[in-house]
Design a protein around this motif. Structure first.
Motif, PDB file in Angstrom:
ATOM      1  N   PHE A  18       2.812 -10.835  -1.205  1.00  0.00           N
ATOM      2  CA  PHE A  18       2.225 -11.128   0.034  1.00  0.00           C
ATOM      3  C   PHE A  18       3.020 -10.083   0.969  1.00  0.00           C
ATOM      4  O   PHE A  18       2.676  -9.200   1.925  1.00  0.00           O
ATOM      5  CB  PHE A  18       2.322 -12.542   0.614  1.00  0.00           C
ATOM      6  CG  PHE A  18       1.045 -13.054  -0.005  1.00  0.00           C
ATOM      7  CD1 PHE A  18      -0.214 -12.650   0.681  1.00  0.00           C
ATOM      8  CD2 PHE A  18       1.024 -14.016  -0.300  1.00  0.00           C
ATOM      9  CE1 PHE A  18      -1.242 -13.384   0.276  1.00  0.00           C
ATOM     10  CE2 PHE A  18      -0.054 -14.963  -0.926  1.00  0.00           C
ATOM     11  CZ  PHE A  18      -1.309 -14.436  -0.667  1.00  0.00           C
ATOM     12  N   ILE A  19       4.165 -10.266   1.175  1.00  0.00           N
ATOM     13  CA  ILE A  19       5.588  -9.588   1.945  1.00  0.00           C
ATOM     14  C   ILE A  19       5.209  -8.007   1.823  1.00  0.00           C
ATOM     15  O   ILE A  19       5.144  -7.485   2.852  1.00  0.00           O
ATOM     16  CB  ILE A  19       6.730  -9.769   1.809  1.00  0.00           C
ATOM     17  CG1 ILE A  19       6.883 -11.382   2.261  1.00  0.00           C
ATOM     18  CG2 ILE A  19       7.844  -9.131   2.576  1.00  0.00           C
ATOM     19  CD1 ILE A  19       8.267 -12.325   1.932  1.00  0.00           C
ATOM     20  N   PHE A  20       5.180  -7.634   0.596  1.00  0.00           N
ATOM     21  CA  PHE A  20       5.105  -6.169   0.365  1.00  0.00           C
ATOM     22  C   PHE A  20       3.920  -5.628   0.338  1.00  0.00           C
ATOM     23  O   PHE A  20       3.680  -4.312  -0.070  1.00  0.00           O
ATOM     24  CB  PHE A  20       6.042  -5.921  -1.002  1.00  0.00           C
ATOM     25  CG  PHE A  20       7.398  -6.123  -0.955  1.00  0.00           C
ATOM     26  CD1 PHE A  20       8.239  -5.382   0.151  1.00  0.00           C
ATOM     27  CD2 PHE A  20       7.990  -7.096  -1.813  1.00  0.00           C
ATOM     28  CE1 PHE A  20       9.494  -5.721  -0.097  1.00  0.00           C
ATOM     29  CE2 PHE A  20       9.447  -7.127  -1.639  1.00  0.00           C
ATOM     30  CZ  PHE A  20      10.213  -6.801  -0.942  1.00  0.00           C
ATOM     31  N   GLY A  21       2.893  -6.395   0.561  1.00  0.00           N
ATOM     32  CA  GLY A  21       1.279  -5.629   0.500  1.00  0.00           C
ATOM     33  C   GLY A  21       1.036  -5.432  -0.854  1.00  0.00           C
ATOM     34  O   GLY A  21      -0.045  -4.461  -1.019  1.00  0.00           O
ATOM     35  N   ARG A  22       1.456  -6.004  -1.802  1.00  0.00           N
ATOM     36  CA  ARG A  22       1.137  -5.676  -3.414  1.00  0.00           C
ATOM     37  C   ARG A  22       0.113  -6.550  -3.882  1.00  0.00           C
ATOM     38  O   ARG A  22       0.153  -7.212  -5.097  1.00  0.00           O
ATOM     39  CB  ARG A  22       2.534  -5.825  -4.243  1.00  0.00           C
ATOM     40  CG  ARG A  22       3.354  -4.637  -3.724  1.00  0.00           C
ATOM     41  CD  ARG A  22       3.335  -3.343  -4.118  1.00  0.00           C
ATOM     42  NE  ARG A  22       4.394  -2.683  -4.293  1.00  0.00           N
ATOM     43  CZ  ARG A  22       5.455  -2.514  -5.262  1.00  0.00           C
ATOM     44  NH1 ARG A  22       5.260  -3.241  -6.436  1.00  0.00           N
ATOM     45  NH2 ARG A  22       6.636  -1.815  -4.952  1.00  0.00           N
ATOM     46  N   THR A  23      -0.878  -7.248  -3.053  1.00  0.00           N
ATOM     47  CA  THR A  23      -1.556  -8.244  -3.529  1.00  0.00           C
ATOM     48  C   THR A  23      -2.341  -7.828  -4.699  1.00  0.00           C
ATOM     49  O   THR A  23      -2.796  -8.720  -5.510  1.00  0.00           O
ATOM     50  CB  THR A  23      -2.469  -8.971  -2.546  1.00  0.00           C
ATOM     51  OG1 THR A  23      -2.968  -7.799  -1.515  1.00  0.00           O
ATOM     52  CG2 THR A  23      -1.576  -9.607  -1.706  1.00  0.00           C
ATOM     53  N   ALA A  24      -3.069  -6.715  -4.450  1.00  0.00           N
ATOM     54  CA  ALA A  24      -4.165  -6.216  -5.485  1.00  0.00           C
ATOM     55  C   ALA A  24      -3.621  -6.023  -6.779  1.00  0.00           C
ATOM     56  O   ALA A  24      -3.913  -6.581  -7.980  1.00  0.00           O
ATOM     57  CB  ALA A  24      -4.521  -4.817  -5.116  1.00  0.00           C
ATOM     58  N   GLN A  25      -2.319  -5.389  -6.795  1.00  0.00           N
ATOM     59  CA  GLN A  25      -1.507  -5.332  -8.212  1.00  0.00           C
ATOM     60  C   GLN A  25      -1.154  -6.519  -8.731  1.00  0.00           C
ATOM     61  O   GLN A  25      -1.134  -6.861 -10.047  1.00  0.00           O
ATOM     62  CB  GLN A  25      -0.273  -4.529  -8.092  1.00  0.00           C
ATOM     63  CG  GLN A  25      -0.583  -3.161  -7.508  1.00  0.00           C
ATOM     64  CD  GLN A  25      -0.338  -2.787  -6.050  1.00  0.00           C
ATOM     65  OE1 GLN A  25      -0.814  -3.703  -5.444  1.00  0.00           O
ATOM     66  NE2 GLN A  25       0.523  -1.962  -5.892  1.00  0.00           N
ATOM     67  N   ALA A  26      -0.808  -7.518  -7.989  1.00  0.00           N
ATOM     68  CA  ALA A  26      -0.202  -8.726  -8.406  1.00  0.00           C
ATOM     69  C   ALA A  26      -1.418  -9.596  -9.110  1.00  0.00           C
ATOM     70  O   ALA A  26      -1.088 -10.191 -10.067  1.00  0.00           O
ATOM     71  CB  ALA A  26       0.407  -9.679  -7.187  1.00  0.00           C
ATOM     72  N   GLY A  27      -2.495  -9.618  -8.467  1.00  0.00           N
ATOM     73  CA  GLY A  27      -3.500 -10.473  -9.081  1.00  0.00           C
ATOM     74  C   GLY A  27      -4.021  -9.956 -10.421  1.00  0.00           C
ATOM     75  O   GLY A  27      -4.297 -10.573 -11.352  1.00  0.00           O
ATOM     76  N   GLN A  28      -4.004  -8.609 -10.385  1.00  0.00           N
ATOM     77  CA  GLN A  28      -4.263  -8.036 -12.053  1.00  0.00           C
ATOM     78  C   GLN A  28      -3.207  -8.354 -12.673  1.00  0.00           C
ATOM     79  O   GLN A  28      -3.393  -8.498 -13.853  1.00  0.00           O
ATOM     80  CB  GLN A  28      -4.464  -6.448 -11.610  1.00  0.00           C
ATOM     81  CG  GLN A  28      -5.560  -5.877 -12.423  1.00  0.00           C
ATOM     82  CD  GLN A  28      -5.960  -4.513 -11.921  1.00  0.00           C
ATOM     83  OE1 GLN A  28      -4.976  -3.608 -11.402  1.00  0.00           O
ATOM     84  NE2 GLN A  28      -7.227  -4.203 -12.271  1.00  0.00           N
ATOM     85  N   ALA A  29      -1.944  -8.289 -12.374  1.00  0.00           N
ATOM     86  CA  ALA A  29      -0.589  -8.259 -13.274  1.00  0.00           C
ATOM     87  C   ALA A  29      -0.762  -9.659 -14.031  1.00  0.00           C
ATOM     88  O   ALA A  29      -0.551  -9.404 -15.248  1.00  0.00           O
ATOM     89  CB  ALA A  29       0.503  -8.373 -12.387  1.00  0.00           C
TER      90      ALA A  29
END
Lengths: 187, 173
Positions: A18-29
């Protein structure tokens, strides 16, 4: 222990995403990781089974028995109290030789037998030494990690062996040195 | 030296076959029995991998590794340990399957023949799951006080990580 590890990995990673704005990648990960676990297990499966077969052959040929006979003498120096009991000594050398050959399912039962015998005699420093010997990996052929390298497309999966031996020897030397130093500090 | 490491599998297998022949050991049944045990091992670690791989992938995607590397950078640089291996170094003494998953991720990401990939492989091959092993033996022996075993084992692990990074830099850096 695993509860904390998993909790830390999942929760802190989620907050960070959330902090780093990596929500799209995290969801997929997450999904990718689950898929990767299966393909990883399959990709190393063949090599694991082959090596397990070779280990079985080693055991049946008596390679472990020969090595454990060779190890008796140096082990007697490291474990003076336990060397008085032949059974403890047999379990101990079986444990160390199985570790060296990478026979995991033979090493642990023998090690536990030795540990129980040492606890019974009250030789607590020698029990610590047994644990330290078992935590310093002294495996000759690092077969699992070689299977991982093979699966990832390494040129020669076993070419890390000289480096692994070097690191193992350094860590064994430090383990014995630290054991000798700490034993004096503790009592 | 390189041909020994290339031929280590075939060499060991054929030496064992000769030894088995001399002792009348059934080679075929030993290999198949061993392969069966290997399948059991695989089956046993698969659930752990399924719990851990998503966590490690999530960790990698979240941007946390860069933060962790940044925080640990001064210490790791002083010890000569590559920052990319920080998660592996932290997990190695705690859990065998978690560190296997972390090492596999590093090796796949950076390539098995890269310096970081090799360092991760040497670190995993030359160390053990120290805290788990210590817990196993002391609980089997029925003792709660592990005295100096854990500090000594962790010293050895640290030495192993430093030595692995150094030797890989010298051989392949």
């Amino acid at each position: 222990m695993m509860t904390y590890v998993l909790c830390m990995l999942y929760c802190i990673s989620t907050i960070c995403a959330f902090i780093f704005g990596r929500t799209a990648q995290a969801g997929q990960a997450l999904m990718e990781g689950a898929q990767a676990a299966i393909s990883f297990a399959i990709s190393i499966g063949g090599a694991i089974c082959l090596w397990s077969g070779i280990c079985e052959l080693m055991e049946r040929c008596g390679a472990a028995a020969i090595l454990s006979r060779l190890l008796r003498r140096p082990l007697k120096k490291l474990f003076p109290q336990s060397s008085e009991s032949p059974e403890t000594m047999a379990a101990l050398s079986e444990n160390v030789s199985a570790n060296i050959l990478g026979l995991g399912n033979a090493a642990t039962p023998a090690g536990i037998r030795a540990a129980k015998a040492m606890a019974k005699r009250g030789s607590r420093d020698e029990l610590c030494m047994l644990v330290v010997l078992n935590t310093a990996s002294i495996q000759l052929i690092p077969s699992t990690i070689a299977a991982v390298r093979q699966a990832a497309g390494a040129q020669a999966a076993f070419d890390i062996i000289p480096a692994v031996w070097f690191s193992s020897l350094v860590s064994l030397a430090v383990a014995l040195g630290a054991a000798n130093l700490l034993r004096r500090l503790w009592s | 030296m390189s041909f020994i490491s290339q031929m280590i599998g075939p060499l060991i297998a054929s030496l064992l076959c000769i030894a088995a022949l001399r002792q009348d050991t059934d080679i075929y049944s030993a290999l198949t029995e061993g392969a069966k045990k290997g399948l059991h091992v695989l089956w046993d670690i698969l659930p752990a991998l399924l719990a851990l791989f998503p966590a490690i992938y999530l960790f990698r995607a979240s941007g946390l590794p860069e933060l962790l590397e940044g925080l640990l950078a001064p210490i790791l640089a002083f010890l000569g340990i590559p920052g990319e291996t920080s998660l592996l170094v932290l997990l190695r003494p705690i859990s065998g399957s978690a560190s296997l998953a972390a090492a596999a991720e590093i090796i796949q990401q950076h390539g098995p023949d890269s310096l970081v990939g090799r360092t991760a492989a040497v670190m995993s091959g030359a160390s053990e799951t120290s805290l788990y092993v210590a817990a196993l033996y002391f609980s089997a022996a029925g003792l709660k006080d592990s005295r100096w075993a854990i500090p000594a084992a962790l010293c050895a692990d640290l030495a192993c990580f430093v030595a692995s990074s150094w030797i890989c830099r010298v051989l392949w850096g």
